[in-house]
Design an enzyme around this catalytic site. Structure first.
Site, PDB file in Angstrom:
ATOM      1  N   GLU A  14      29.901  20.775  35.762  1.00 40.47           N
ATOM      2  CA  GLU A  14      29.009  19.654  35.410  1.00 40.47           C
ATOM      3  C   GLU A  14      27.648  20.152  34.923  1.00 40.47           C
ATOM      4  O   GLU A  14      26.587  19.668  35.329  1.00 40.47           O
ATOM      5  CB  GLU A  14      28.861  18.686  36.582  1.00 40.47           C
ATOM      6  N   ALA A  15      27.680  21.117  34.015  1.00 40.57           N
ATOM      7  CA  ALA A  15      26.462  21.769  33.524  1.00 40.57           C
ATOM      8  C   ALA A  15      25.497  20.801  32.860  1.00 40.57           C
ATOM      9  O   ALA A  15      24.283  21.044  32.846  1.00 40.57           O
ATOM     10  CB  ALA A  15      26.825  22.894  32.554  1.00 40.57           C
ATOM     11  N   VAL A  58      22.698   9.112  32.877  1.00 42.58           N
ATOM     12  CA  VAL A  58      23.527   9.640  33.950  1.00 42.58           C
ATOM     13  C   VAL A  58      24.044   8.473  34.783  1.00 42.58           C
ATOM     14  O   VAL A  58      23.267   7.757  35.413  1.00 42.58           O
ATOM     15  CB  VAL A  58      22.746  10.631  34.839  1.00 42.58           C
ATOM     16  N   SER A 104      35.245  15.819  26.377  1.00 48.13           N
ATOM     17  CA  SER A 104      34.939  14.480  26.884  1.00 48.13           C
ATOM     18  C   SER A 104      35.414  14.330  28.325  1.00 48.13           C
ATOM     19  O   SER A 104      36.044  15.232  28.887  1.00 48.13           O
ATOM     20  CB  SER A 104      35.649  13.433  26.012  1.00 48.13           C
ATOM     21  N   MET A 105      35.128  13.180  28.890  1.00 48.02           N
ATOM     22  CA  MET A 105      35.690  12.835  30.192  1.00 48.02           C
ATOM     23  C   MET A 105      37.214  12.885  30.082  1.00 48.02           C
ATOM     24  O   MET A 105      37.778  12.530  29.039  1.00 48.02           O
ATOM     25  CB  MET A 105      35.263  11.424  30.608  1.00 48.02           C
ATOM     26  N   PHE A 106      37.854  13.336  31.148  1.00 46.75           N
ATOM     27  CA  PHE A 106      39.319  13.367  31.270  1.00 46.75           C
ATOM     28  C   PHE A 106      40.002  14.344  30.312  1.00 46.75           C
ATOM     29  O   PHE A 106      41.188  14.208  30.025  1.00 46.75           O
ATOM     30  CB  PHE A 106      39.918  11.957  31.105  1.00 46.75           C
TER      31      PHE A 106
END
Length: 190
Positions: A93-94, A169, A21-23
């Site tokens: 950032e695939a 996005v 996930s993010m972070f």
């Protein structure tokens, strides 16, 4: 364009995917691995999608500000053209890349190149994101990282979006997203 495995010069290539996930530390882990590659005096090329300009247009940058120079590209086919005579390719950032990225990574691995990819495995709705499911299916090695849920402190697998946008996005940092565990992610949906 198909590359015969016999043209790989005897080297064995493979694909590594770092997801979460993010972070959760995906870019941080990518940078850590790429620094080790450089310590080993291997030639590396690093790529990122041109859409990712959050911290820097030319570097991959982790949330705690570690960074490495990268080449921003419009599409994954450019990687095949630009990754000549390298030992390792890093891709950040695939999830933002086009549908050709899994094919490109296969071709690089067949050339004897180690490919290290980092990306979000799920979008803000908790659904598989972009080409990440296809990359995970092709990966020789997978590392799933977790953040910490901001609501309870348990492990967080989800990137909760705090804004009302419906765009899949939407670039952002802590102002737009926060890591959440399964329970707090789905409770917010109610």
């Amino acid at each position: 364009m198909f590359i015969e495995p016999s043209l790989a010069g005897g080297r064995r290539g493979w694909i590594e995917v770092i997801c979460g996930s993010m972070f959760s530390g995906k870019t941080e882990e990518l940078i850590r691995r790429l620094k080790r590659v450089r310590i080993a005096n291997l030639k590396v090329e690093i790529f990122k999608p041109t859409i990712d300009t959050r911290y820097n247009e030319l570097n991959i940058v982790s949330h705690n500000e570690n960074n490495m120079a990268a080449t921003p590209i419009e599409n994954s086919q450019q990687i095949l053209l630009l990754a000549q005579e390298v030992d390792v390719v890093g891709i950040d950032e695939a999830q933002f890349f086009d549908a050709e990225l899994p094919f490109v990574c296969d071709q690089l691995a067949l050339r004897g190149i180690r490919v290290i990819i980092a990306g979000l495995d799920m979008d803000y709705l908790g659904k598989p994101f972009g080409q990440m499911p296809n990359l995970l299916a092709k990966a020789d090695y997978i590392t799933k990282l977790h953040a910490i849920c901001v609501k309870c402190g348990n492990i967080a697998n989800y990137s909760y979006r705090k804004t009302a946008s419906n765009n899949t996005v939407l670039l952002g940092e802590k102002d737009v997203y926060e890591p959440r565990c399964r329970q707090h992610f789905y409770e917010a949906e109610d």
